[in-house]
Write an enzyme that holds these catalytic residues in place. Structure first.
Site, PDB file in Angstrom:
ATOM      1  N   ASP A   1       1.056  -1.235  -0.350  1.00 58.44           N
ATOM      2  CA  ASP A   1       0.111  -0.033   0.293  1.00 58.44           C
ATOM      3  C   ASP A   1       1.002   1.244   0.195  1.00 58.44           C
ATOM      4  OD1 ASP A   1      -2.259   1.270  -0.238  1.00 58.44           O
ATOM      5  OD2 ASP A   1      -2.538   1.795   1.995  1.00 58.44           O
TER       6      ASP A   1
ATOM      7  N   ARG B   1      34.126 -21.545  -6.191  1.00 58.18           N
ATOM      8  CA  ARG B   1      34.079 -20.450  -6.332  1.00 58.18           C
ATOM      9  C   ARG B   1      33.630 -19.389  -7.359  1.00 58.18           C
ATOM     10  NH1 ARG B   1      36.045 -18.834  -1.287  1.00 58.18           N
ATOM     11  NH2 ARG B   1      35.964 -16.771  -1.608  1.00 58.18           N
TER      12      ARG B   1
END
Length: 606
Positions: A251, A513
């Protein structure tokens, strides 16, 4: 209802004539009944809100603002979602007793929340400073202790108005979210929640500077670009923070942002989390809603993760304020992107003083939101920078997948040079990484080729996000880097939105990684790049790189295996145009489809 509101309930914004509209939606529209879709000659962004008819408990039978009778020529227009929204909100708050919903009634509802007791012994309540449809806000001050005399705001929610189990859960969730998120610079400080037999009391910081809407009105409805940037930076920072925690506000509008003081440089704070909810990461399988263009009949297709890379939980409650509601909310399938649409409406208003979607009736507003495009031809848009126009357009994209996130908006060329603060972590990065890690080797190669075509501005956002993950000295990141970065920003809301469970889905990085080059391929959004005018150039350049580096002859069955298509899928029908018939290599069309992965649209098209 505005929380921590400093404006008295009797406002000079209320029209002199009798009107059922709230103060925040009070200026009357033109009397001409043929003006649906046109702007008001007063403040066009500040016209009587059709949303009021489904937020208020009672509407007078006759009103100067009531919808006039209309006669439609065949074919009739499509059914308006307005009636459905009124029904949903009525059921949610129990404001219309005539709507049956499983026989739910106030009898037997547990209105005990477990909040603190003894509110009246700790606080001295002052005058009422704001009123909403389901409660009101008062100023108050501490009676004793170290904080004696400190002014606060108290949102009072009568238990008598909690007539459904949903309404009770809304209050419980609002307090939980406020308690979890408190501490951000652009959120009011949360003190505590109390209850007695009659009411729930939410005690928060008192913001005395008034609503953002008041500032807009005082400026005649137009901000300079620099002043609009100042407002946007604060709004986007708090929205990015909420989304990272898995909370969608639902909202966002100028009435729900308050200034801490009357000073021009005071901080802006987001309020009223009464409609907020959690958006949780998807499971290992999902039910996807496909709503093709020009189709009113949704199609549901079931996929496993081998067929579709990820799909987060979607909300389906139609809530919010009509002028700021996103198209996907009206389609009853949305997530955090709906907040970004609302932010786009706010910045449109700031820059030109008009609402992008306006009509005299709620159904007219919804039709405009679903079908119309905001205008950028009228004054002052031609006088504003091209970056400002691009910024607004990328927030008001009707496709939520192509819409910028809050963190991306903060790195947009229009705003990034004015943003002194460090960019926030973007939850979208981790969602895209999850999809990338589960992709086939062929799709990863295609994404790596696309990442090499990114411009300096597009790489800026990715560099900032990579730096936030604090890569090791050799310039790589692992799962531990991601966990560490997220935990620095974590609140209790993350537990409720199950973000830790989401991290488990990145477990592939536990054993290897990722460097920056691969991170760019993993964290770029193909859908957002598609929204750019230069998308064709991106795709063609990427395909040329792919041709040189990794395109090879491939059989349809091998391609189907790469994409994880099961035996039940008609692979030859789905994939026949993915390969060049001359040499069996991936065609340009197949390359673009591969970038997206296999989706419901891909399968449904066949």
């Amino acid at each position: 209802m505005g929380l921590c509101h400093s404006k008295p309930p009797s406002s000079d914004r209320v029209p002199a004539q009798n009107s059922p509209l709230p103060a925040s939606e009070s200026i009357k529209p033109p009397p001409n009944g043929d003006n649906e879709g046109k702007k008001s000659p007063f403040f066009p962004f500040f016209s009587p809100s059709p949303a009021h008819s489904f937020f208020s408990k009672k509407t007078p039978a006759t009103s100067g603002n009531s919808t006039p009778k209309r006669f439609f020529k065949r074919p009739f227009p499509p059914p308006s979602p307005a009636k459905h929204i009124r029904a949903v909100l009525a059921r949610r708050h129990g404001s219309v007793k005539a709507i049956p919903e499983g026989g739910e009634s106030e009898v037997g509802l547990d209105k005990s929340f477990g909040f603190s007791k003894g509110f009246s012994s700790k606080y001295e309540v002052g005058e009422e400073v704001g009123r909403g449809h389901f409660g009101y806000t008062c100023a108050a001050k501490f009676k004793k202790g170290d904080s004696k005399g400190l002014q606060v705001a108290v949102k009072v929610i009568p238990k008598a108005k909690m007539t459904t189990a949903i309404a009770i859960e809304d209050v419980r969730r609002e307090v939980k979210i406020l308690r979890a998120l408190s501490g951000h610079n652009n959120l009011p400080h949360f003190y505590d929640a109390y209850e007695d037999h009659d009411n729930v009391y939410i005690v928060m910081e008192l913001c005395e500077g008034g609503e953002l809407l008041d500032r807009i009105l005082s400026r005649g409805g137009k901000y300079t670009e620099e002043d609009a940037k100042t407002v946007m930076i604060q709004i986007l920072n708090v929205v990015a923070f909420c989304h990272l925690q898995g909370v969608v506000h639902r909202d966002l509008k100028p009435e729900n942002f308050l200034y801490t003081s009357k000073e021009d440089t005071s901080q802006l704070k987001a309020i009223d989390f009464g409609l907020s909810d959690y958006v949780r990461p998807g499971k290992n399988s999902c039910l996807l809603l496909s709503l093709p263009p020009q189709s009113r009949r949704p199609t549901f297709v079931y996929y496993t993760l081998s067929q579709f890379h990820f799909a987060d939980e979607r909300l389906n409650d139609i809530v919010g304020s009509a002028y700021y509601v996103a198209p996907e909310v009206l389609h009853r399938s949305y997530s955090t992107e709906a907040d970004i649409w609302s932010v786009g409406v706010i910045v449109y208003i700031l820059l030109c003083g008009s609402r992008p979607f306006w009509a005299r009736t709620e159904s007219g507003i919804f039709r405009a939101v679903l079908k119309a495009d905001p205008t950028f031809d009228d004054t002052p848009w031609p006088l504003l920078s091209s970056e400002a126009r691009d910024f607004v357009k990328r927030l008001l994209n009707k496709d939520p997948r192509r819409r910028l996130t809050a963190a991306q908006a903060l790195s947009h060329p229009w705003i990034k040079d004015s943003n002194d603060a460090k960019l926030p972590l973007d939850i979208l990065v981790f969602k895209l990484m999850r999809a990338y890690l589960r992709s086939s080797s062929l799709r990863k190669a295609a994404l790596r080729a696309l990442s090499k075509t990114l411009t300096v501005d597009e790489l800026f956002y990715l560099r900032e996000q990579f730096a936030l993950l604090e890569p090791s000295k050799n310039g790589t990141i692992s799962l531990e880097n991601i966990k560490s970065a997220l935990m620095k920003m974590a609140t209790d809301a993350m537990k409720d939105s199950r973000i830790p469970e989401f991290l488990a889905q990145l477990s592939a990085l536990k054993y290897r990684r990722m460097d920056f080059e691969e991170f760019c391929a993993a964290a770029l959004s193909v859908h957002q790049l598609e929204a750019l005018d230069r998308w064709e150039q991106h795709a063609r350049c990427a395909y040329e790189l792919f041709e040189k580096e990794g395109n090879r002859p491939i059989m349809i069955d091998e391609l189907a295996s790469e994409l994880g298509l099961g035996p039940s899928v008609p692979v030859h029908a789905v994939l026949h145009d993915w390969l060049r018939h001359t040499d069996g290599k991936l065609s340009f069309l197949g390359f673009v489809k591969l970038l997206h992965g296999v989706s419901s649209r891909t399968i449904k098209a066949h």
